[in-house]
Design a protein around this motif. Structure first.
Motif, PDB file in Angstrom:
ATOM      1  N   GLY A 172       6.217   3.065 -35.503  1.00 31.12           N
ATOM      2  CA  GLY A 172       6.913   1.935 -34.889  1.00 31.12           C
ATOM      3  C   GLY A 172       7.778   2.267 -33.611  1.00 31.12           C
ATOM      4  O   GLY A 172       7.950   3.554 -33.302  1.00 31.12           O
ATOM      5  N   PHE A 173       8.143   1.324 -32.923  1.00 27.37           N
ATOM      6  CA  PHE A 173       9.007   1.581 -31.522  1.00 27.37           C
ATOM      7  C   PHE A 173      10.289   0.912 -31.739  1.00 27.37           C
ATOM      8  O   PHE A 173      10.482   0.017 -32.606  1.00 27.37           O
ATOM      9  CB  PHE A 173       8.026   1.112 -30.379  1.00 27.37           C
ATOM     10  CG  PHE A 173       7.332   2.333 -29.735  1.00 27.37           C
ATOM     11  CD1 PHE A 173       6.239   2.516 -30.117  1.00 27.37           C
ATOM     12  CD2 PHE A 173       7.463   2.524 -28.483  1.00 27.37           C
ATOM     13  CE1 PHE A 173       5.397   3.585 -29.804  1.00 27.37           C
ATOM     14  CE2 PHE A 173       6.878   3.752 -28.094  1.00 27.37           C
ATOM     15  CZ  PHE A 173       5.934   4.068 -28.453  1.00 27.37           C
ATOM     16  N   ALA A 174      11.181   1.240 -31.041  1.00 25.94           N
ATOM     17  CA  ALA A 174      12.270   0.520 -31.310  1.00 25.94           C
ATOM     18  C   ALA A 174      12.845   0.473 -29.322  1.00 25.94           C
ATOM     19  O   ALA A 174      13.001   1.350 -28.852  1.00 25.94           O
ATOM     20  CB  ALA A 174      13.491   1.264 -31.786  1.00 25.94           C
ATOM     21  N   ALA A 175      13.394  -0.545 -29.033  1.00 21.99           N
ATOM     22  CA  ALA A 175      13.755  -0.938 -27.773  1.00 21.99           C
ATOM     23  C   ALA A 175      15.269  -1.064 -27.897  1.00 21.99           C
ATOM     24  O   ALA A 175      15.799  -2.211 -28.433  1.00 21.99           O
ATOM     25  CB  ALA A 175      12.987  -1.941 -26.979  1.00 21.99           C
TER      26      ALA A 175
ATOM     27  N   ALA B 202       3.996  -3.070 -29.340  1.00 23.21           N
ATOM     28  CA  ALA B 202       4.191  -4.451 -28.757  1.00 23.21           C
ATOM     29  C   ALA B 202       5.669  -4.734 -28.868  1.00 23.21           C
ATOM     30  O   ALA B 202       6.575  -4.593 -29.824  1.00 23.21           O
ATOM     31  CB  ALA B 202       3.357  -5.472 -29.573  1.00 23.21           C
TER      32      ALA B 202
ATOM     33  N   ASP C 122       8.305 -10.493 -38.758  1.00 24.51           N
ATOM     34  CA  ASP C 122       8.444  -9.011 -38.285  1.00 24.51           C
ATOM     35  C   ASP C 122       7.209  -8.675 -38.712  1.00 24.51           C
ATOM     36  O   ASP C 122       6.914  -7.975 -39.974  1.00 24.51           O
ATOM     37  CB  ASP C 122       9.869  -8.337 -38.931  1.00 24.51           C
ATOM     38  CG  ASP C 122       9.893  -7.123 -38.326  1.00 24.51           C
ATOM     39  OD1 ASP C 122       8.745  -6.564 -38.093  1.00 24.51           O
ATOM     40  OD2 ASP C 122      10.964  -6.745 -38.186  1.00 24.51           O
TER      41      ASP C 122
ATOM     42  N   LYS D 284      11.578  -0.314 -42.197  1.00 24.54           N
ATOM     43  CA  LYS D 284      10.178  -0.599 -42.183  1.00 24.54           C
ATOM     44  C   LYS D 284       9.181   0.099 -42.470  1.00 24.54           C
ATOM     45  O   LYS D 284       7.885   0.052 -42.662  1.00 24.54           O
ATOM     46  CB  LYS D 284       9.825  -0.841 -40.616  1.00 24.54           C
ATOM     47  CG  LYS D 284      10.998  -1.966 -40.041  1.00 24.54           C
ATOM     48  CD  LYS D 284      10.422  -2.510 -38.735  1.00 24.54           C
ATOM     49  CE  LYS D 284      11.497  -3.339 -37.963  1.00 24.54           C
ATOM     50  NZ  LYS D 284      11.131  -3.954 -36.737  1.00 24.54           N
TER      51      LYS D 284
ATOM     52  N   ALA E 111       8.177 -10.997 -29.747  1.00 23.81           N
ATOM     53  CA  ALA E 111       9.534 -11.716 -29.751  1.00 23.81           C
ATOM     54  C   ALA E 111       9.909 -12.385 -31.167  1.00 23.81           C
ATOM     55  O   ALA E 111       9.225 -12.837 -31.976  1.00 23.81           O
ATOM     56  CB  ALA E 111       9.169 -13.086 -29.060  1.00 23.81           C
TER      57      ALA E 111
HETATM   58  N1  CTP Z   1       8.426  -5.917 -34.503  1.00 20.03           N
HETATM   59  C1  CTP Z   1       7.344  -6.510 -35.021  1.00 20.03           C
HETATM   60  N2  CTP Z   1       7.515  -7.660 -35.088  1.00 20.03           N
HETATM   61  C2  CTP Z   1       8.884  -8.250 -34.914  1.00 20.03           C
HETATM   62  C3  CTP Z   1       9.626  -7.518 -34.006  1.00 20.03           C
HETATM   63  C4  CTP Z   1       9.369  -6.189 -33.900  1.00 20.03           C
HETATM   64  O1  CTP Z   1       6.492  -5.875 -35.436  1.00 20.03           O
HETATM   65  N3  CTP Z   1       9.001  -9.622 -34.905  1.00 20.03           N
HETATM   66  C5  CTP Z   1       8.115  -4.188 -34.274  1.00 20.03           C
HETATM   67  C6  CTP Z   1       7.885  -3.822 -32.689  1.00 20.03           C
HETATM   68  O2  CTP Z   1       6.700  -3.795 -32.552  1.00 20.03           O
HETATM   69  C7  CTP Z   1       8.509  -2.367 -32.840  1.00 20.03           C
HETATM   70  C8  CTP Z   1       9.669  -2.383 -33.749  1.00 20.03           C
HETATM   71  O3  CTP Z   1       9.308  -3.545 -34.588  1.00 20.03           O
HETATM   72  O4  CTP Z   1       7.475  -1.378 -33.457  1.00 20.03           O
HETATM   73  C9  CTP Z   1      10.910  -2.643 -33.684  1.00 20.03           C
HETATM   74  O5  CTP Z   1      11.138  -3.649 -32.650  1.00 20.03           O
HETATM   75  P1  CTP Z   1      12.565  -3.822 -32.001  1.00 20.03           P
HETATM   76  O6  CTP Z   1      12.333  -5.118 -31.034  1.00 20.03           O
HETATM   77  O7  CTP Z   1      13.225  -2.520 -31.250  1.00 20.03           O
HETATM   78  O8  CTP Z   1      13.536  -4.091 -33.115  1.00 20.03           O
HETATM   79  P2  CTP Z   1      13.635  -5.375 -34.129  1.00 20.03           P
HETATM   80  O9  CTP Z   1      13.044  -5.042 -35.579  1.00 20.03           O
HETATM   81  O10 CTP Z   1      13.027  -6.582 -33.773  1.00 20.03           O
HETATM   82  O11 CTP Z   1      15.081  -5.706 -34.251  1.00 20.03           O
HETATM   83  P3  CTP Z   1      16.310  -5.817 -33.170  1.00 20.03           P
HETATM   84  O12 CTP Z   1      15.713  -6.647 -32.139  1.00 20.03           O
HETATM   85  O13 CTP Z   1      17.278  -6.785 -33.666  1.00 20.03           O
HETATM   86  O14 CTP Z   1      16.746  -4.488 -32.720  1.00 20.03           O
END
Ligand code: CTP
Length: 407
Positions: A333-336, A283, A316, A352, A286
């Motif tokens: 996990g994923f990272a965008a 997911a 998070d 994480k 936000a």
């Molecule tokens: N994720 C989550 N909860 C959040 C934000 C992110 O569980 N509030 C999870 C996403 O589902 C994904 C991973 O964390 O598997 C990485 O998400 P990403 O948006 O790439 O990174 P962030 O940890 O939010 O850090 P940043 O936005 O600063 O790169």
């Protein structure tokens, strides 16, 4: 939206698989043509048997023209002397859709007085049956008993659905959605290497409301997560998908928990995680939510001097899962990202407590939000890192589960 996009069952890897399709005399028989077409799109070879009843509605020529080969119509019409044994020798799955009360009774009793019942009796592989009949016939104790017998013998039942049937009556008896029958066939054709595993997949965006008319979100459409949930389910896992607001579709056999905000997702995922063998947080959560304006819609005249909104941090979710991971559980996990993908993967993987992380750029063509393809880098906790080429998201999902089996 194209059907491929809505259904996401455009999985490949079924080339060489053979499905035998039995079609019986129901008004819903025409829907078997859609099933045939979908299976051919998966590169399956499909043969068919039309019962006498089916042939009153649809011709063998129609099935042949759409690509079924061969099409059997009667016990003694087959050019092949041993046609009644052929699916049992060559097909990987037998699916009867739609299945009338009559064929269900024949299958339960082990009768073999027409081509389809004979072929079914001689078929030892997975058998899928999708009933279609009037609700009174479905509720009849004879049908209930026959159906229970089939399920008890390991037949896979799909449906029936509830709703209106051709004669105008309402109740249980409608043919299940072709989407669900198709999914059941693909599941029976897929390797069963994730059987016995409970897998959680989160997908889609979250929506953080500021007032009843406005929210903060992101462009995630949930396609990657849908492909992951589907692939795991096709390979035999018990799957729960926790989905943000998306319109992608998942088969009946998969449990879907619908949420909207990050905090709702945290609650749903947190409740499920202790009982899971693995979770994949796909997911796009936000990270911040606007400090709510209130229950009343904000009117623009209130912002004549401009508008500034205060944001609060969201939890998070993945960080929480990693912190409470027990031995044996696997966390993906994923990272965008828009820059420094590899460095960020390494940091997030460690921070994480992940076993695997899958990252992609969201500012590159063929990758990221809303596309049917993705170009990802995967990194594991042992320090291995690999760049995959641009692939359909279905394929990326399949490969991620391949990796999970090796972690
Ligand atoms: N994720 C989550 N909860 C959040 C934000 C992110 O569980 N509030 C999870 C996403 O589902 C994904 C991973 O964390 O598997 C990485 O998400 P990403 O948006 O790439 O990174 P962030 O940890 O939010 O850090 P940043 O936005 O600063 O790169």
């Amino acid at each position: 939206m194209s059907r491929d996009r809505a259904d996401n069952l455009c999985f490949t890897g079924y080339l060489g698989k053979r499905v035998h399709l039995g079609v019986t005399g129901s008004v819903a028989a025409y829907r078997a043509l859609d099933l045939l077409r979908r299976l051919l799109e998966n590169n399956c070879a499909v043969s068919a048997t039309l019962t006498r009843g089916c042939q009153r509605f649809l011709s063998a020529l129609l099935f042949e023209a759409l690509g079924a080969d061969p099409v059997y119509t009667g016990m003694f019409d087959s050019p092949d002397r041993l046609g009644h044994l052929e699916p049992g020798k060559n097909a990987d799955v037998l699916v009867v859709a739609p299945a009338t009360a009559d064929i269900i009774a024949k299958l339960a009793a082990g009768l073999a007085d027409d081509m389809l019942s004979c072929q079914a009796l001689a078929f030892s592989g997975p058998k899928i049956v999708a009933p279609a009949m009037n609700p009174a016939m479905w509720e009849n104790p004879a049908t209930r008993e026959n159906w229970a017998k089939l399920l008890g013998r390991g037949f896979i039942g799909v449906g029936p659905a509830c709703g209106g049937v051709a004669c105008g009556d309402k109740g249980a008896g409608r043919l299940a959605e072709v989407f669900d029958i198709h999914a059941a066939v693909l599941r029976a054709l897929s390797p069963n290497d994730l059987a016995g595993k409970k897998i959680l997949v989160s997908l889609g965006p979250t929506r953080e409301h500021w007032d009843p008319a406005r929210f903060w979100s992101n462009p995630s459409t949930g396609i990657m997560g849908t492909c992951l949930a589907l692939a795991a389910w096709l390979r035999g896992a018990e799957v729960v998908a926790v989905a943000g607001p998306v319109d992608t579709r998942l088969p009946e056999g998969l449990k879907v928990v619908r949420v909207a905000s990050a905090r709702e997702m945290l609650e749903a995922v947190g409740d499920l995680w202790p009982d899971m063998d693995a979770a994949c947080m796909c997911a796009a959560v936000a990270d911040f939510r606007p400090k709510p304006f209130g229950r009343k819609k904000f009117k623009k005249k209130e912002a004549q001097a401009g508008l500034s909104i205060e944001f609060l941090p969201n939890p998070d979710i993945l960080l929480d899962l990693g912190a409470s991971k027990r031995p044996g559980q696997r966390l993906i996990g994923f990272a965008a990202e828009t820059s420094s993908l590899n460095a960020s993967l390494k940091t997030k993987l460690k921070a994480k407590n992940l076993d695997l992380i899958v990252g992609n750029y969201i500012n590159v063509k063929g990758s990221g939000f809303g596309t049917m393809t993705n170009k990802v880098v995967v990194a594991d906790a042992a320090g291995r890192i690999e760049q995959w080429p641009e692939l359909p998201k279905t394929e990326v999902a399949w490969r991620i589960w391949d990796l999970l089996l090796q972690l």
